[in-house]
Scaffold this motif. Structure first.
Motif, PDB file in Angstrom:
ATOM      1  N   VAL A 158      69.598  47.754  -6.751  1.00 45.17           N
ATOM      2  CA  VAL A 158      69.079  46.727  -5.839  1.00 45.17           C
ATOM      3  C   VAL A 158      69.226  47.191  -4.394  1.00 45.17           C
ATOM      4  O   VAL A 158      68.302  47.037  -3.577  1.00 45.17           O
ATOM      5  CB  VAL A 158      69.820  45.389  -6.061  1.00 45.17           C
ATOM      6  N   ASP A 259      65.102  41.614 -10.060  1.00 46.01           N
ATOM      7  CA  ASP A 259      66.396  42.102 -10.541  1.00 46.01           C
ATOM      8  C   ASP A 259      66.699  41.398 -11.867  1.00 46.01           C
ATOM      9  O   ASP A 259      67.064  40.222 -11.881  1.00 46.01           O
ATOM     10  CB  ASP A 259      67.482  41.821  -9.504  1.00 46.01           C
ATOM     11  N   THR A 291      64.720  46.119 -11.567  1.00 47.81           N
ATOM     12  CA  THR A 291      66.013  46.802 -11.644  1.00 47.81           C
ATOM     13  C   THR A 291      66.845  46.174 -12.758  1.00 47.81           C
ATOM     14  O   THR A 291      66.774  44.963 -12.996  1.00 47.81           O
ATOM     15  CB  THR A 291      66.783  46.696 -10.314  1.00 47.81           C
TER      16      THR A 291
END
Length: 465
Positions: A158, A259, A291
């Motif tokens: 991140v 994320d 991610t």
């Protein structure tokens, strides 16, 4: 100091005299004179302090001293970081190292680690290569991403994503997704460390698409979504889907960053568990950069994986922060082996995390019966019982999911369960268990097949001591 203490202190031999004892001379051959001398001094210091504290009243015993020194040497030889048996039933136990690896994968890691490797060497051309190329195509094949990159954990993934794409500008994110990711680190702090500014929208329990749209302006660099994998808000709630957020981002020519936290390549519904979004689903929804972790539901090593559009990934590959966040050859070897298991459709057999997740209740009962029979055959002085338990996934993943399982409980007369659990932690192979209703619980789900015999042996030592 009284007369007895003075006498006991005078009995203590000097270090050089003790080093000549036959058993300690043999240990000097195994290790070194310095290692044995340090252990002798440490045991002497403990004995001296015990005398001064009034805790040692027996005369000095050379044999007992030898044994204490040898125990000290064995402890040093074992090391501080060591293998334990996880009998807690928590699959991704953060304190116990999260995912474990199969013997086949461990041999591959050892082979790469114990020899030189082509980590950054392209064998066909004979020129320098990129370490990320070993796994890039695997990740792309499994997720549908255009490009991929690996760093040392998801927080780093991140951080690199934002530092590369949004530094000096605003990241729009829902207030309900500003989560704490473990170890007291929080998403807002990671965003701030990237040099970006947070623009919070919505409320803790409700965020609408219009909340994002009305704040988009010249300073906006990206729209971001964080999957709240380590907690749940239920009731009067509303969130914006990845697809809707991605469509809005693209309307304003902005990237949509997602994320996922716990990355997944397989749908957990295959195992009778609630649905969790997979990486492929997030990318197919239109998210530009996704991610996720390598050591949670994926079942691999600690790593942060970035998958998405090639243009954005290329920017990250040229960012100076990547050098500080890169992974080593052992992580790369482990991740490659894990990804190959997914590509070859052997993940359930070869990735212990998936095997634990996929275990049926009947499979769990059969393994618990097997463990109980082994314990009963050892004729241990304890009351053993087979019980149903609720295991959990752990690792900040699926916090509201219980896994029905089976366990063997141990109860010893005149020995409190807390004391027994403590003693199990101090065995040669420490056993980490939980306590339920005044009994020590050994959940079979997280105990490997090759660990049953070790568990019986360690428990026998504790109960027969």
């Amino acid at each position: 100091m009284n007369e007895v203490q003075q006498k006991l202190l005078r009995q203590l031999p000097d270090v050089d005299h003790l080093l000549q004892r036959p058993r300690l001379l043999k240990w000097q051959e195994k290790t070194s004179r310095k290692a044995v001398r340090d252990a002798v001094r440490a045991v002497l210091d403990r004995r001296r302090q015990a005398i001064l504290d009034g805790q040692a009243t027996a005369p000095f015993s050379a044999d007992a001293f030898d044994q204490a020194v040898i125990a000290c040497l064995q402890h040093e030889k074992t090391g501080h970081l060591r293998r334990v048996i996880n009998a807690t039933g928590t699959i991704l136990h953060t304190n116990l190292g999260r995912s474990v690896f199969s013997p086949e994968l461990a041999r591959h890691i050892a082979d790469v680690s114990c020899h030189y490797s082509n980590l950054e060497y392209d064998l066909p051309s004979g020129k320098r290569g990129l370490r990320y190329d070993h796994v890039r195509s695997l990740i792309c094949d499994l997720t549908g991403a255009e490009d991929a990159l690996v760093v040392n954990n998801n927080a780093a993934a991140v951080l690199l994503t934002l530092a590369s794409l949004t530094a000096g500008r605003e990241v729009v994110i829902s207030r309900g997704e500003l989560v704490e990711i473990g170890g007291s680190f929080r998403i807002p702090e990671v965003i701030e460390q990237s040099g970006s500014t947070i623009c919070e929208v919505g409320t803790t329990n409700k965020t609408h698409l219009r909340d994002y749209e009305k704040v988009i302006g010249e300073k906006t660099a990206a729209l971001m979504k964080v999957h709240t994998s380590n907690y749940r808000i239920i009731g009067f709630t509303e969130t914006v889907s990845p697809a809707a957020l991605a469509e809005l981002a693209h309307t304003y020519d902005l990237p949509c960053i997602h994320d996922l936290g716990s990355g997944l390549f397989v749908d957990l519904e295959r195992f009778g568990l609630p649905h969790e979004p997979t990486v492929r689903e997030a990318l197919e929804a239109g998210c530009d950069v996704v991610t996720f972790s390598g050591d949670k539901l994926l079942g691999g090593p600690q790593a942060g994986i970035i998958a998405g559009k090639a243009a954005y990934l290329q920017t990250m590959k040229h960012h100076p922060l990547l050098r500080a966040l890169r992974v080593d050859k052992m992580t790369m070897a482990c991740l490659e082996g894990t990804l190959q298991a997914y590509r070859n459709d052997t993940a359930r057999r070869h990735i212990p995390t998936l095997r634990c997740l996929a275990q049926t209740k009947e499979e769990g009962r059969q393994r618990a019966v097997q463990l109980l029979l082994k314990l009963e055959a050892a004729q241990l002085p304890a009351d053993l019982e087979l019980i149903e338990v609720d295991d959990c996934i752990g690792g900040g993943a699926c916090p509201d999911v219980s896994l029905p399982g089976w366990a063997v409980t141990v109860k010893v007369e005149d020995r409190p369960p807390e004391k027994l659990a403590e003693q199990l932690r101090f065995t040669e192979v420490p056993i980490i268990a939980r306590i339920v209703h005044d009994r020590v619980v050994l959940s079979q789900r997280t105990i490997g097949d090759d660990e049953f015999d070790d568990l019986v042996r360690m428990l026998g030592r504790v109960l027969n001591s």
